[in-house]
Design a protein around this motif. Structure first.
Motif, PDB file in Angstrom:
ATOM      1  N   ARG A  38      -3.617  -5.596   7.555  1.00 57.23           N
ATOM      2  CA  ARG A  38      -3.684  -4.273   8.154  1.00 57.23           C
ATOM      3  C   ARG A  38      -4.296  -3.302   7.143  1.00 57.23           C
ATOM      4  N   PHE A  39      -4.739  -2.160   7.656  1.00 52.75           N
ATOM      5  CA  PHE A  39      -5.418  -1.157   6.843  1.00 52.75           C
ATOM      6  C   PHE A  39      -4.596  -0.800   5.603  1.00 52.75           C
ATOM      7  N   ASN A  40      -3.329  -0.455   5.807  1.00 50.69           N
ATOM      8  CA  ASN A  40      -2.490  -0.022   4.682  1.00 50.69           C
ATOM      9  C   ASN A  40      -2.289  -1.122   3.654  1.00 50.69           C
ATOM     10  N   GLU A  41      -2.257  -2.369   4.094  1.00 49.08           N
ATOM     11  CA  GLU A  41      -2.118  -3.487   3.161  1.00 49.08           C
ATOM     12  C   GLU A  41      -3.350  -3.601   2.271  1.00 49.08           C
ATOM     13  N   ILE A  42      -4.531  -3.412   2.872  1.00 52.06           N
ATOM     14  CA  ILE A  42      -5.772  -3.457   2.097  1.00 52.06           C
ATOM     15  C   ILE A  42      -5.779  -2.314   1.088  1.00 52.06           C
ATOM     16  N   VAL A  79      -3.837  -2.333  13.950  1.00 49.85           N
ATOM     17  CA  VAL A  79      -5.204  -2.789  13.724  1.00 49.85           C
ATOM     18  C   VAL A  79      -5.183  -3.771  12.567  1.00 49.85           C
ATOM     19  N   GLU A  80      -5.843  -4.915  12.747  1.00 44.50           N
ATOM     20  CA  GLU A  80      -5.908  -5.927  11.703  1.00 44.50           C
ATOM     21  C   GLU A  80      -7.358  -6.277  11.409  1.00 44.50           C
ATOM     22  N   TYR A  81      -7.586  -6.667  10.180  1.00 49.64           N
ATOM     23  CA  TYR A  81      -8.926  -7.027   9.712  1.00 49.64           C
ATOM     24  C   TYR A  81      -8.882  -8.430   9.124  1.00 49.64           C
ATOM     25  N   GLU A  82      -9.978  -9.168   9.322  1.00 47.54           N
ATOM     26  CA  GLU A  82     -10.105 -10.495   8.736  1.00 47.54           C
ATOM     27  C   GLU A  82     -11.579 -10.809   8.540  1.00 47.54           C
TER      28      GLU A  82
END
Length: 121
Positions: A38-42, A79-82
């Motif tokens: 997720r955005f905050n994790e990045i 929202v997730e990113y990969e």
């Protein structure tokens, strides 16, 4: 190498202009190491990136097809990113660059110091 005219399409200039900024390769590395995030994790993983710059970087990588952005219809929205398969193909060349940087960083810093000292004389 062929002569690269500023008037014709140059794949090297085109691709590197998107990847050579301060953050893009770091985002690719973080996603490759952690998978879907997720955005905050990045943002927590790359501590000194601002929210705005991370947003711009993610949009650019998504536009190039290097990452996927998935929005979940939840409250609040998630929202997730990969990395995409195309983004994953960047990892091998990137590993070579990282290894080269790790092997040569001390020499480069020493050379910069010598250069600065010589310029101040």
């Amino acid at each position: 190498m062929e002569n690269i005219s500023k008037y014709q399409f140059c794949p090297i200039r085109d691709v590197l202009s998107h990847l050579s900024d301060k953050w893009s390769l770091l985002v690719v590395i973080v996603l490759s190491r952690n998978g879907t995030m997720r955005f905050n994790e990045i943002q927590k993983d790359i501590e000194d990136i601002s929210q705005r710059m991370l947003t711009v970087t993610l949009r650019s990588l998504e536009a190039d097809g290097l990452i996927n952005r998935k929005i979940y219809a939840e409250v609040p929205p998630r929202v997730e990113y990969e990395l995409t398969p195309l983004g994953a193909t960047l990892l091998n060349p990137l590993r070579g660059l990282v290894e080269w940087a790790q092997e040569n960083t001390l020499t480069i810093h020493e050379n910069r110091k010598k250069y600065t000292e010589n310029k101040s004389l």
